[in-house]
Design an enzyme around this catalytic site. Structure first.
Site, PDB file in Angstrom:
ATOM      1  N   ASP A  13       0.815  -1.223   0.000  1.00  0.00           N
ATOM      2  CA  ASP A  13       0.000   0.000   0.000  1.00  0.00           C
ATOM      3  C   ASP A  13       0.847   1.271   0.000  1.00  0.00           C
ATOM      4  O   ASP A  13       0.450   2.290   0.551  1.00  0.00           O
ATOM      5  CB  ASP A  13      -0.967   0.030   1.212  1.00  0.00           C
ATOM      6  CG  ASP A  13      -1.758  -1.247   1.314  1.00  0.00           C
ATOM      7  OD1 ASP A  13      -2.186  -1.753   0.271  1.00  0.00           O
ATOM      8  OD2 ASP A  13      -1.945  -1.749   2.441  1.00  0.00           O
ATOM      9  N   LYS A  16       1.971   2.251  -5.013  1.00  0.00           N
ATOM     10  CA  LYS A  16       2.630   1.762  -6.241  1.00  0.00           C
ATOM     11  C   LYS A  16       1.731   1.933  -7.462  1.00  0.00           C
ATOM     12  O   LYS A  16       2.206   2.212  -8.545  1.00  0.00           O
ATOM     13  CB  LYS A  16       3.000   0.278  -6.091  1.00  0.00           C
ATOM     14  CG  LYS A  16       4.034   0.017  -5.005  1.00  0.00           C
ATOM     15  CD  LYS A  16       4.416  -1.449  -4.938  1.00  0.00           C
ATOM     16  CE  LYS A  16       3.300  -2.356  -4.474  1.00  0.00           C
ATOM     17  NZ  LYS A  16       2.808  -2.131  -3.113  1.00  0.00           N
ATOM     18  N   GLY A  40      -4.149  -4.682  -4.406  1.00  0.00           N
ATOM     19  CA  GLY A  40      -5.161  -3.709  -4.820  1.00  0.00           C
ATOM     20  C   GLY A  40      -4.429  -2.442  -5.226  1.00  0.00           C
ATOM     21  O   GLY A  40      -3.940  -1.719  -4.373  1.00  0.00           O
ATOM     22  N   HIS A  41      -4.288  -2.226  -6.517  1.00  0.00           N
ATOM     23  CA  HIS A  41      -3.547  -1.052  -6.983  1.00  0.00           C
ATOM     24  C   HIS A  41      -4.533   0.028  -7.430  1.00  0.00           C
ATOM     25  O   HIS A  41      -5.274  -0.156  -8.385  1.00  0.00           O
ATOM     26  CB  HIS A  41      -2.590  -1.444  -8.113  1.00  0.00           C
ATOM     27  CG  HIS A  41      -1.452  -2.292  -7.619  1.00  0.00           C
ATOM     28  ND1 HIS A  41      -0.611  -2.995  -8.428  1.00  0.00           N
ATOM     29  CD2 HIS A  41      -1.027  -2.547  -6.352  1.00  0.00           C
ATOM     30  CE1 HIS A  41       0.295  -3.637  -7.677  1.00  0.00           C
ATOM     31  NE2 HIS A  41       0.055  -3.380  -6.424  1.00  0.00           N
ATOM     32  N   GLN A 225       2.269  -6.000  -3.148  1.00  0.00           N
ATOM     33  CA  GLN A 225       2.552  -6.017  -1.702  1.00  0.00           C
ATOM     34  C   GLN A 225       3.842  -5.226  -1.428  1.00  0.00           C
ATOM     35  O   GLN A 225       4.085  -4.268  -2.136  1.00  0.00           O
ATOM     36  CB  GLN A 225       2.643  -7.452  -1.160  1.00  0.00           C
ATOM     37  CG  GLN A 225       1.305  -8.177  -1.085  1.00  0.00           C
ATOM     38  CD  GLN A 225       0.903  -8.871  -2.378  1.00  0.00           C
ATOM     39  OE1 GLN A 225       1.715  -9.510  -3.000  1.00  0.00           O
ATOM     40  NE2 GLN A 225      -0.345  -8.742  -2.762  1.00  0.00           N
TER      41      GLN A 225
END
Ligand code: IMP
Length: 431
Positions: A13, A16, A40-41, A225
């Site tokens: 988080d 990225k 989750g991007h 991650q």
């Protein structure tokens, strides 16, 4: 540089998604090489937020080729949903711009159930997984009983493999976890349906990437991650089940280390983590809540509130060593605006002893206390600043100090969620 790897320096988080999206403008290929739908991007374009879990964020740019390498685990149900959602928003997703390695391991229904039920039985010691079946899928991969995309594409082989596995899975589900047994035929027919929808995307990822390198194409390897969720070097066992370090880009996409030209680290101006496990600089009072609210620190995959803390320079410096990073992108600096005094962790204290070494195991992590250096904050709203020299003096001092402590150059600074809210001191593609 013609290619480089982007890696999170903390517990994921780090922002990225936005940085990859920005750098993807100049990339021909964007490659994911580990993790799965636990990632989750978040990308904000023209005030529209898109969260990508499995497809590389480069898909939001026309004319780019997105690759999902063999190191990733794919949940076909959610992948198809993601593809359909992107298409409904007008993005192009075809076999011309998305290729998935034949060798990706597939997340099966039993993986997701096992992940969730195991966690619910662990009480206080639970990992706090995303519940996406990631750990159990990697377990089967390593145990050589995983189902890979290439297996799904051959109905007979898939049937044979699933038949060989299902009894053992059902035994575990019923006897150990008290769950209902799964119906093999139901899984078989639904997964054959998924296979029909994704078969055109399957390909030989290694050859594609190596050919691109030979041709001098630009390639961005997008890590998911972060360093401290790495299965080996993270805060084990409070980690994810893949290697999240830069080295995984090679094994996770079939490219030799000598073909990679650089590694860029992404670090948030403070620290967050979601899920259980040690976090020495966690702020447990109102200030932590304030950072969470102003930083929107809620999980992109699960919506869980993230734990917030000060920047840990010991941790980030070690991350730079583990990944071979010499330059960093600092994100969310704007979130610290208005905080009178800002702390940076510069060492750990264990009893009377001080160390600047990373603790070796969770026990030590819990015993280590942060040693803070206090810096003056700034009050100005910096969200609209485009040039480094226009930042408030104290913000510049903070950045210079982080550079000293991490022994890395901060080449970009993000001051807001949108692409345009980025101060670029050096463009890594021009290096
Ligand atoms: P899993 O990857 O779902 O098995 O979760 C293992 C640990 O990694 C948990 O603490 C999760 O919260 C964390 N984790 C997994 N993916 C992400 C991510 O993309 N960002 C932040 N934490 C993550």
């Amino acid at each position: 540089m013609n290619n480089f790897i982007i890696i999170g320096c903390q517990w994921g988080d780090e922002g990225k998604g936005k940085i990859v999206d920005l750098l993807a403008e100049e990339a021909d290929f964007i490659v994911r090489f580990q993790g799965g739908s636990n990632a989750g991007h978040t990308v904000v374009i023209n005030n529209k937020t898109t969260i990508l879990h499995q497809i590389p964020s480069g898909i939001l740019h026309r004319g780019k080729k997105c690759i999902i390498g063999n190191g990733v685990v794919i949940d076909p149900f959610t992948l198809i949903k993601e593809i359909e959602e992107l298409k409904s928003q007008g993005y192009q997703v075809t076999e011309d711009n998305l290729v998935i390695s034949h060798f990706v391991n597939i997340v099966m229904p039993y993986h997701k159930i096992i992940d969730k039920l195991r966690e619910s039985r662990m009480g206080d010691s639970k990992i706090g997984t995303t519940g996406r079946g990631i750990g159990p899928t990697y377990e089967d991969k390593i145990a050589r009983r995983g189902i890979r995309l290439v297996d799904l594409l051959d109905a007979n082989k898939f049937n044979e493999k699933l038949s060989g596995i299902i009894d053992e899975k059902n035994f575990y589900l019923e006897k150990k976890l008290g769950a209902e047994a799964l119906d093999k035929e139901e899984i078989f027919s639904s997964y054959l349906g998924y296979a029909q929808k994704i078969k055109n995307y399957a390909g030989d990822v290694s050859t594609i990437i190596n050919t691109a390198v030979r041709k001098g194409n630009t390639i961005l390897f997008e890590g998911a991650q972060g360093t401290y969720l790495d299965i080996d070097y993270g805060t084990y066992p409070y980690v994810t089940s893949s290697n999240t370090l830069a080295g995984a880009a090679c094994t996770g996409s079939g490219i030799g280390p000598n073909r990679i030209e650089g590694v860029i680290g992404i670090a948030k101006a403070y620290t967050t983590r979601v899920g259980g496990g040690p976090m020495p600089t966690e702020i447990k009072d109102d200030l932590g809540d304030r950072i969470r609210e102003s930083g929107g620190e809620y999980g992109a995959t699960t919506g869980r509130p993230r734990r917030c803390g000060w920047f840990d320079a010991v941790q980030t410096k070690y991350a730079c060593m583990l990944n071979g990073m010499e330059s960093l992108v600092l994100t969310k600096l704007d979130v610290l605006s208005g905080i009178e005094k800002i702390n940076i962790n510069i060492a750990y204290k264990n009893g009377k002893e001080f160390t600047d070494q990373i603790p070796a195991g969770p026990k030590n992590w819990y015993e280590y206390r942060p040693v803070y250096e206090e810096m003056d904050g700034w009050n100005e709203d910096i969200a609209g600043i485009k040039k480094f020299q226009d930042l408030p003096e104290n913000a510049k001092k903070y950045i210079y100090r982080l550079e000293e402590l991490t022994e890395s150059k901060i080449i970009m600074i993000s001051v807001g969620a949108s692409r345009t809210q980025t101060i670029i001191r050096e463009n890594p593609w021009n290096r």
